[in-house]
Design an enzyme around this catalytic site. Structure first.
Site, PDB file in Angstrom:
ATOM      1  N   ASP A 162       0.838  -1.201   0.000  1.00 31.66           N
ATOM      2  CA  ASP A 162       0.000   0.000   0.000  1.00 31.66           C
ATOM      3  C   ASP A 162       0.874   1.252   0.000  1.00 31.66           C
ATOM      4  O   ASP A 162       1.943   1.268   0.614  1.00 31.66           O
ATOM      5  CB  ASP A 162      -0.893  -0.029   1.248  1.00 31.66           C
ATOM      6  CG  ASP A 162      -2.101   0.869   1.110  1.00 31.66           C
ATOM      7  OD1 ASP A 162      -2.280   1.478   0.034  1.00 31.66           O
ATOM      8  OD2 ASP A 162      -2.867   0.976   2.083  1.00 31.66           O
ATOM      9  N   ASN A 195     -10.603  -3.036  -6.313  1.00 32.31           N
ATOM     10  CA  ASN A 195      -9.777  -2.088  -7.092  1.00 32.31           C
ATOM     11  C   ASN A 195     -10.361  -1.763  -8.467  1.00 32.31           C
ATOM     12  O   ASN A 195      -9.941  -0.801  -9.111  1.00 32.31           O
ATOM     13  CB  ASN A 195      -8.339  -2.602  -7.262  1.00 32.31           C
ATOM     14  CG  ASN A 195      -7.489  -2.493  -6.019  1.00 32.31           C
ATOM     15  OD1 ASN A 195      -6.562  -3.275  -5.815  1.00 32.31           O
ATOM     16  ND2 ASN A 195      -7.785  -1.522  -5.161  1.00 32.31           N
TER      17      ASN A 195
HETATM   18  C1  FPP Z   1      -1.341   0.173  -3.565  1.00 31.78           C
HETATM   19  O1  FPP Z   1      -1.051   1.559  -3.578  1.00 31.78           O
HETATM   20  C2  FPP Z   1      -1.079  -0.434  -4.835  1.00 31.78           C
HETATM   21  C3  FPP Z   1      -1.969  -1.091  -5.655  1.00 31.78           C
HETATM   22  C4  FPP Z   1      -3.369  -1.371  -5.272  1.00 31.78           C
HETATM   23  C5  FPP Z   1      -1.583  -1.434  -7.029  1.00 31.78           C
HETATM   24  C6  FPP Z   1      -0.871  -2.710  -7.352  1.00 31.78           C
HETATM   25  C7  FPP Z   1       0.558  -2.876  -7.045  1.00 31.78           C
HETATM   26  C8  FPP Z   1       1.602  -2.629  -7.865  1.00 31.78           C
HETATM   27  C9  FPP Z   1       1.484  -1.933  -9.163  1.00 31.78           C
HETATM   28  C10 FPP Z   1       2.951  -3.089  -7.484  1.00 31.78           C
HETATM   29  C11 FPP Z   1       3.197  -4.567  -7.777  1.00 31.78           C
HETATM   30  C12 FPP Z   1       3.072  -4.985  -9.169  1.00 31.78           C
HETATM   31  C13 FPP Z   1       3.358  -6.188  -9.702  1.00 31.78           C
HETATM   32  C14 FPP Z   1       3.288  -6.317 -11.170  1.00 31.78           C
HETATM   33  C15 FPP Z   1       3.735  -7.392  -8.930  1.00 31.78           C
HETATM   34  P1  FPP Z   1      -2.225   2.634  -3.649  1.00 31.78           P
HETATM   35  O2  FPP Z   1      -2.439   3.036  -5.054  1.00 31.78           O
HETATM   36  O3  FPP Z   1      -3.448   2.093  -2.958  1.00 31.78           O
HETATM   37  O4  FPP Z   1      -1.584   3.784  -2.822  1.00 31.78           O
HETATM   38  P2  FPP Z   1      -2.339   4.955  -2.047  1.00 31.78           P
HETATM   39  O5  FPP Z   1      -3.156   4.307  -0.962  1.00 31.78           O
HETATM   40  O6  FPP Z   1      -1.219   5.790  -1.506  1.00 31.78           O
HETATM   41  O7  FPP Z   1      -3.185   5.716  -3.053  1.00 31.78           O
END
Ligand code: FPP
Length: 245
Positions: free
Chosen positions: A19, A67
């Protein structure tokens, strides 16, 4: 190694809620896409380090069922990064003897993502050093409902007696069938929630929460999390004295 780790006590299964990509980008005046790009680089490094440290199962919460409600272009970017990761990492996964699996509703993923994931899963199926589970289109409640449905169908068909249904039989219907429950669940970015993650499997997991945003979570912090885990006494419902015996 920054922390002294007892190699015999490395958790067999570490699950991570990655996160903070968005906030990491925002703090730098970058787009959320840049945050996810940086988060993907971190994921690569953590996979390698976890395998070196002797973790046998690593589960990364990459895309939850919830998501899908994010802006369309952000969702598209996350799946683009996933496909890029599959293309770029296949050779590394094979080199490191890492098997890829997907936890979640695979059929509901975009076609191109399914294709590249299926390819890497097939190519790494024989790998044994570590299993890398990517939780994708995943919901813990949906996983439990899906297992319940499958078991109810077996009962209705007369191939399963309701009385003989136990925890092991239930666990065998989950996406994680055949894998141990997570010993340690790590969540980055200061949030203190489980967010529908591994609800059945998390029953006795230890938790490690850190304010570090996922793109900044490095090998040293993974080692800190494992060292912290090793200092804990896991009781599984027993008293401290019973565990010490
Ligand atoms: C969380 O940060 C991240 C996600 C929900 C997105 C998915 C993860 C990645 C892109 C990294 C791993 C990828 C691979 C291909 C293994 P957020 O966007 O929820 O952050 P925030 O809460 O600060 O907005």
């Amino acid at each position: 190694m920054a922390e002294s780790l007892d190699t015999a006590l490395v958790p067999a299964h570490v699950a991570v809620i990655m996160d903070g990509n968005g906030r990491w980008a925002q703090r730098r005046g970058l787009s959320r896409s840049e945050g996810h790009r940086a988060g993907t680089r971190t994921a690569k490094a953590i996979v390698t380090r976890a395998r070196e440290l002797g973790v046998r199962h690593l589960t990364l919460y990459t895309f939850s069922r919830e998501n899908w409600s994010r802006p369309k272009d952000e969702v598209a970017l996350i799946f683009d990064l996933l496909v890029e990761y599959m293309k770029g990492e296949l050779a590394n996964l094979l080199d490191q003897d890492i098997r890829l699996l997907v936890l979640g509703d695979f059929d509901g993923l975009p076609f191109v993502a399914r294709q590249s994931l299926a390819h890497v899963m097939a190519k790494t199926a024989h790998c044994r050093a570590m299993t890398l589970n990517l939780a994708l289109n995943y919901s813990g409640r949906e996983e439990i409902l899906r297992a319940s449905r499958a078991l109810a169908q077996k009962c209705a068909a007369g191939t399963l007696e309701p009385e003989s249904l136990d925890e092991a039989a239930f666990a065998a219907e989950l996406y994680t069938a055949g894998q141990p429950d997570p010993d340690l669940i790590i969540r980055t970015s200061g949030e203190l929630r489980l967010s529908n993650y591994l609800l059945f499997q998390a029953a006795y997991a230890e938790f490690y929460f850190t304010d570090t945003l996922w793109p900044d979570f490095d090998a040293a912090e993974l080692e800190r999390a494992l060292a912290d885990y090793q200092r804990r006494q896991r009781r599984f419902g027993k008293t401290g004295e019973q565990v010490a015996e």
